[in-house]
Design an enzyme around this catalytic site. Structure first.
Site, mmCIF file in Angstrom:
data_model
loop_
_atom_site.group_PDB
_atom_site.id
_atom_site.type_symbol
_atom_site.label_atom_id
_atom_site.label_comp_id
_atom_site.label_asym_id
_atom_site.label_seq_id
_atom_site.Cartn_x
_atom_site.Cartn_y
_atom_site.Cartn_z
ATOM 1 N N ARG A 99 -42.063 -22.943 -12.333
ATOM 2 C CA ARG A 99 -42.909 -22.355 -11.296
ATOM 3 C C ARG A 99 -44.303 -22.981 -11.248
ATOM 4 O O ARG A 99 -45.127 -22.571 -10.437
ATOM 5 C CB ARG A 99 -43.011 -20.836 -11.511
ATOM 6 C CG ARG A 99 -41.711 -20.107 -11.157
ATOM 7 C CD ARG A 99 -41.851 -18.607 -11.304
ATOM 8 N NE ARG A 99 -41.969 -18.200 -12.693
ATOM 9 C CZ ARG A 99 -40.927 -18.020 -13.521
ATOM 10 N NH1 ARG A 99 -39.690 -18.228 -13.073
ATOM 11 N NH2 ARG A 99 -41.113 -17.634 -14.763
ATOM 12 N N ASP A 128 -50.332 -49.805 -22.198
ATOM 13 C CA ASP A 128 -51.470 -49.062 -22.748
ATOM 14 C C ASP A 128 -51.898 -49.705 -24.074
ATOM 15 O O ASP A 128 -52.232 -49.037 -25.041
ATOM 16 C CB ASP A 128 -51.112 -47.591 -22.959
ATOM 17 C CG ASP A 128 -52.338 -46.687 -23.104
ATOM 18 O OD1 ASP A 128 -53.452 -47.132 -22.770
ATOM 19 O OD2 ASP A 128 -52.172 -45.543 -23.569
#
Length: 374
Positions: free
Chosen positions: A224, A271
């Site tokens: 949600r 990275d």
């Protein structure tokens, strides 16, 4: 002009046989069948193996023993670029993580000078910060994380800077700021952020198109509360960087993300920190000592601090850990980042008119050989 060939050449996402690249003045002049190589043209035949476009890494903090925050100068940039070129990265965005304004200005000046000097592979610059969320700082120095500065627009507008990538936290940057960055020619990505789904969507409407090291330094994807990750996976247009080193993200999570968006929107990034392309076992980042343990860069408390990954390793990891095909892995390391940064008319594929950034990957071996252009 010379012809370059091998048993397999990557064309339009497929490995083709009986084909050659005609290379002249550093560019691919044509792609022809072997029998159509012009007479008297010297031919460099690599034999069993694969010719692929050079890799493009949009997130390179360091390498070869150098951290760019400590060496924002042309020699530092050259050292980093040379270290990564040996591992197939023929194009890169030297990356400055969050720092003070003086270092940011020095980095911009150094990139301009490096490009003027013709240091190979420097396509622009990546400012990862300082406009981030301190709650998701990772190893970024919170003392330098700050609000938007108008002068940053002028900094990234330097005509010799090349392609500019800016990583910011959407919840800390107004849509007008993002729009101003895009209008100035920058590519904008979300990272080190706690943005909600709604905030991320607003940023995308303002021009944000990327997601820096997806899953890392951002809230989890919940049923949600989809957040940044949900917005990234839902979007057909957004590009996502993935660190495939076995430490930053679980393989199953990465596979699910790639299936959601395809290799045309997922980029391999390293990275990389100073240990990449070197034998360093420790280095300093700001005031912290960073340790390298079995390829994992971390602080004393275990916080990940970039990686020691090189792009060839990322490609093999994508094949081994994610069951990507070699063609898919190479696309994620070349064509996709080029498209993300709007440089697909220059690099990223083996097509006429593009730069002759070519790699040979010998069959049955885990190494890459940059091909010197004619």
């Amino acid at each position: 002009m010379k012809a370059v060939t091998a048993q397999h050449i990557l064309q339009d996402g497929q490995w083709r046989k009986d084909t050659a690249l005609l290379v002249s003045s550093g560019r691919i002049a044509d792609v022809v069948a072997l029998q159509d190589i012009p007479a008297e043209t010297p031919c460099q035949d690599f034999g069993p193996g694969f010719l692929a476009p050079g890799f493009f890494d949009v997130q390179v903090n360091g390498g070869g023993g150098v951290l760019l925050n400590d060496r924002p100068d042309p020699d530092g940039i050259r050292t980093v670029a040379n270290a990564h070129r040996k591992h197939g990265t023929t194009s890169l965005l030297p990356t400055l993580i969050t720092d003070c304004w003086d270092v940011m200005q020095r980095m911009a000046d150094a990139i301009c000078e490096a490009r003027q000097q013709g240091i190979p592979g420097i396509r622009g610059v990546h400012f990862e910060g300082p406009y981030l969320n301190p709650d998701r700082k990772g190893v970024h120095d919170p003392a330098h994380i700050r609000a938007f500065e108008e002068k940053f627009i002028d900094l990234i507008s330097a005509p010799d800077l090349g392609a500019v990538l800016v990583t910011l936290a959407p919840e800390k940057a107004a849509p007008d700021f993002i729009g101003a960055l895009v209008a100035a020619g920058a590519t904008v990505a979300a990272g080190h952020t706690n943005a909600t789904y709604e905030q991320t969507r607003a940023a995308m409407q303002a021009g944000l198109t990327g997601f820096t090291h997806l899953y890392n330094a951002m809230p989890p994807f919940l049923s949600r509360e989809p957040g940044v990750i949900g917005a990234a996976l839902e979007s057909d247009a957004g590009f996502c960087g993935l660190i495939v080193d076995g430490f930053h993200v679980h393989a199953a999570t990465l596979k699910a993300a790639i299936r959601a968006k395809s290799a045309s929107r997922m980029m391999l990034v390293t990275d990389a920190m100073p240990p990449a392309g070197s034998n360093l076992k420790t280095f300093r980042l700001g005031g912290q000592e960073i340790h390298v343990s079995n390829g994992r860069c971390h602080t004393a408390d275990g916080t990940l601090a970039g990686s020691s990954l090189t792009m060839d390793e990322a490609v093999w990891n994508a094949c081994d850990m994610l069951q990507a095909s070699l063609a898919e892995a190479v696309i994620m390391a070349s064509a996709t980042p080029a498209a993300f940064m709007g440089l697909d008319h220059q690099i990223g594929q083996l097509k006429p008119g593009l730069a002759a950034d070519i790699l040979f990957m010998p069959e049955g071996e885990r190494r890459v050989i940059p091909v010197e252009p004619a």
